[in-house]
Scaffold this motif. Sequence first.
Motif, PDB file in Angstrom:
ATOM      1  N   GLY A  29      -2.891   2.417   6.681  1.00  0.00           N
ATOM      2  CA  GLY A  29      -3.261   1.530   5.571  1.00  0.00           C
ATOM      3  C   GLY A  29      -4.835   1.810   4.717  1.00  0.00           C
ATOM      4  N   LEU A  30      -4.888   3.304   4.755  1.00  0.00           N
ATOM      5  CA  LEU A  30      -5.994   4.056   3.992  1.00  0.00           C
ATOM      6  C   LEU A  30      -5.693   4.287   2.640  1.00  0.00           C
ATOM      7  N   ASP A  31      -6.386   3.910   1.826  1.00  0.00           N
ATOM      8  CA  ASP A  31      -6.480   4.355   0.185  1.00  0.00           C
ATOM      9  C   ASP A  31      -7.558   5.814   0.216  1.00  0.00           C
ATOM     10  N   ASP A  40       1.315   8.856  -3.849  1.00  0.00           N
ATOM     11  CA  ASP A  40       2.227   8.251  -4.940  1.00  0.00           C
ATOM     12  C   ASP A  40       2.570   7.461  -4.744  1.00  0.00           C
ATOM     13  N   GLY A  41       3.204   7.219  -3.811  1.00  0.00           N
ATOM     14  CA  GLY A  41       3.696   5.462  -3.861  1.00  0.00           C
ATOM     15  C   GLY A  41       5.160   5.985  -3.554  1.00  0.00           C
ATOM     16  N   VAL A  42       5.874   7.156  -2.890  1.00  0.00           N
ATOM     17  CA  VAL A  42       7.031   7.068  -2.588  1.00  0.00           C
ATOM     18  C   VAL A  42       7.711   7.097  -1.554  1.00  0.00           C
ATOM     19  N   ILE A  93       1.126  -1.273   0.122  1.00  0.00           N
ATOM     20  CA  ILE A  93       0.206  -0.165  -0.063  1.00  0.00           C
ATOM     21  C   ILE A  93       0.453   1.581   0.304  1.00  0.00           C
ATOM     22  N   LEU A  94       1.943   0.895   0.649  1.00  0.00           N
ATOM     23  CA  LEU A  94       2.992   2.195   1.142  1.00  0.00           C
ATOM     24  C   LEU A  94       3.174   2.744  -0.644  1.00  0.00           C
ATOM     25  N   ARG A  95       2.949   2.094  -1.022  1.00  0.00           N
ATOM     26  CA  ARG A  95       3.855   1.987  -3.200  1.00  0.00           C
ATOM     27  C   ARG A  95       2.481   2.011  -4.173  1.00  0.00           C
ATOM     28  N   ASN A  96       1.938   2.938  -3.569  1.00  0.00           N
ATOM     29  CA  ASN A  96       0.249   2.986  -4.363  1.00  0.00           C
ATOM     30  C   ASN A  96       0.179   4.196  -4.689  1.00  0.00           C
TER      31      ASN A  96
END
Length: 183
Positions: A66-68, A159-161, A14-17
């Motif tokens: 953990g939230l999108d 941005d998953g960076v 999720i940290l990369r999405n």
Amino acid sequence: MLTMKDIVRDPDPILRNKAAEIKEIDQETVEQLKEMREYLVNSQNEETAEKYGLRPGVGLAAPQVGLDKRMLAIYIEGEDGEAEYDFMLINPKVKSHSVAETYLPSGEGCLSVDEDIPGLVHRHQRVKVTALDIAGKPIEIKAKGLLAVVLQHELDHLDGVMFYDRIDEEMPMEPKIGARPVE
């Protein structure tokens, strides 16, 4: 109350999405954002942080819990113990930034990264960010120094960076020409 067990750790995918834009600011979203801010406040209070085993943080992005969702909280205490910067931002975007760069001389850390990763992370010295507050009102933040660095760190999370993606592998501790340390 959020604690360290709620913080998503690297290398969770999720940290990369790229986080999803928030279409409607519902009560659940507002509560989640308030909990993120509360973690930051609690983590900067020595007594509370020790009692609950909280690592101190000044910024938290939704993917880290953990939230999108494209939202983040920033809480930075001043010398007097009062909030110097206190933001809960929904759908934040960089409107403009300086060409000049800055960095934290000690490098950056992250609640989602357990190990210490040495290296300078170059950021824009100044940044202008637009967002919505929890009431859905548009706000604009003109930031420099530490606030600019924290904003860019948290925006990267959306941005998953990860911060260490921005460290020069060849010369991790070498400032770029013209870059100035945050004062």
